[in-house]
Design an enzyme around this catalytic site. Structure first.
Site, mmCIF file in Angstrom:
data_model
loop_
_atom_site.group_PDB
_atom_site.id
_atom_site.type_symbol
_atom_site.label_atom_id
_atom_site.label_comp_id
_atom_site.label_asym_id
_atom_site.label_seq_id
_atom_site.Cartn_x
_atom_site.Cartn_y
_atom_site.Cartn_z
ATOM 1 N N LYS A 10 0.852 -1.191 0.000
ATOM 2 C CA LYS A 10 0.000 0.000 0.000
ATOM 3 C C LYS A 10 0.887 1.241 0.000
ATOM 4 O O LYS A 10 1.878 1.308 0.740
ATOM 5 C CB LYS A 10 -0.897 -0.020 1.238
ATOM 6 C CG LYS A 10 -1.661 1.273 1.507
ATOM 7 C CD LYS A 10 -1.812 1.519 2.996
ATOM 8 C CE LYS A 10 -0.488 1.760 3.644
ATOM 9 N NZ LYS A 10 -0.425 2.694 4.738
ATOM 10 N N ASP A 136 -5.901 -0.078 8.172
ATOM 11 C CA ASP A 136 -5.602 -0.240 6.746
ATOM 12 C C ASP A 136 -6.205 -1.507 6.141
ATOM 13 O O ASP A 136 -6.160 -1.681 4.916
ATOM 14 C CB ASP A 136 -4.089 -0.269 6.518
ATOM 15 C CG ASP A 136 -3.451 1.103 6.658
ATOM 16 O OD1 ASP A 136 -4.129 2.108 6.389
ATOM 17 O OD2 ASP A 136 -2.267 1.160 7.038
#
Length: 295
Positions: A10, A136
């Site tokens: 990410k 996340d």
């Protein structure tokens, strides 16, 4: 039969801290993309739930495997769906740990997707569990470009980013997210004035009006982050450099994949102890694959 899935890194293109809830959790505004590099997971049916870890960063996860977010996700899904079956989970740990690119969160998200497929659990059950596993995890469950708000639970999927090259660099020092937030000072930012760019020059231009509000605090916790950013800035053709998440991985953007590959090769030669990877942004989420389980 074994099911396999990539868990992509990410990248926070920007990260504005816009407030804080009464319970202490910070509210963010971030645009997130995913890279072609990442960890790899696979699962197969088994009597119990177990996790085997291999790969270049397996040693950094030594300790009680039950503390691993992958197994926590697996237990949470099995309990929520009242599944009687177990699974043998294998994690190929290729991303640095505690590095701001969502490795643990991406692994947990991939575990949820794989086990939902293995156990025939509706994907919405996995989605409900995601936010309780980590801020996340919900966006990593989608693995698509997104605008993220709240503590990570508000997700707006965006169009794919313009094609370009990306270099990820990490000096090898793990960075604690709670320590970075504790070191942060000052007020809160406004949400970014962000429109998805249609070209690489537009991407660089729009990123110039944003920032990572955790960068100064992360450098205070881990000063080597400043060295990584400076080294990326010196590579030819680098359009922008920034810290991802709370660190310590930084990224640089380049107009072409070839320019990124050349920059990564030069940086790796100059800093042989660093983790340096040339990559590109993912355009579609990784798909689950099937392989025949070896004897």
């Amino acid at each position: 039969m074994r099911l396999a899935l990539d868990a992509p890194a990410k990248i926070n293109l920007f990260l504005h801290v816009v407030g804080r809830r009464d319970d202490g959790y910070h509210l963010i505004d971030s645009a997130i993309a995913f890279a072609e590099v990442g960890d790899g997971l696979s699962v197969a049916r088994d009597d119990g739930l177990s996790l085997a870890i291999s790969g270049p960063f397996a040693g950094t996860l030594a300790g009680d495997p039950n503390d691993n977010l992958v197994l926590r996700a697996a237990h949470a899904l099995r309990d929520a769906a009242t599944v009687a079956d177990g699974a043998m989970i294998t994690l190929d740990k290729r991303l640095p740990v505690a590095s701001g690119i969502g490795g643990g969160s991406a692994d947990a998200a991939a575990s949820l997707r794989l086990l939902a497929a293995l156990w025939n659990v509706p994907e919405e059950v996995a989605a409900r569990l995601a936010v309780g596993l980590g801020a996340d995890v919900p966006v990593c469950l989608r693995s698509l470009p997104a605008r993220v708000g709240g503590i990570g639970e508000t997700i707006e999927i965006l169009d794919p980013l313009p094609a370009c090259g990306v270099v990820l660099a990490n000096a090898g020092e793990g960075v604690s997210t709670p320590a970075v937030f504790a070191a942060r000072s000052g007020g809160f930012s406004k949400a970014a004035d962000w429109e998805p760019p249609s070209s690489y020059p537009e991407l660089i231009d729009r990123l110039g009006a944003t920032r990572n509000d955790l960068a100064d605090a992360a450098r205070a916790v881990s000063p080597v982050i400043g060295d990584v950013l400076a080294a990326l800035e010196e590579t030819p053709g680098c359009g922008v450099t920034r810290l991802s998440g709370s660190g310590g991985t930084c990224f640089g953007l380049y107009e072409t994949a070839g320019a990124a590959a050349s920059a990564a090769e030069a940086l790796a030669a100059e800093r042989p102890t660093w983790w340096v990877q040339a990559t590109r942004f993912l355009e579609t989420a990784p798909a689950i694959g099937k392989t025949v389980r070896s004897a």
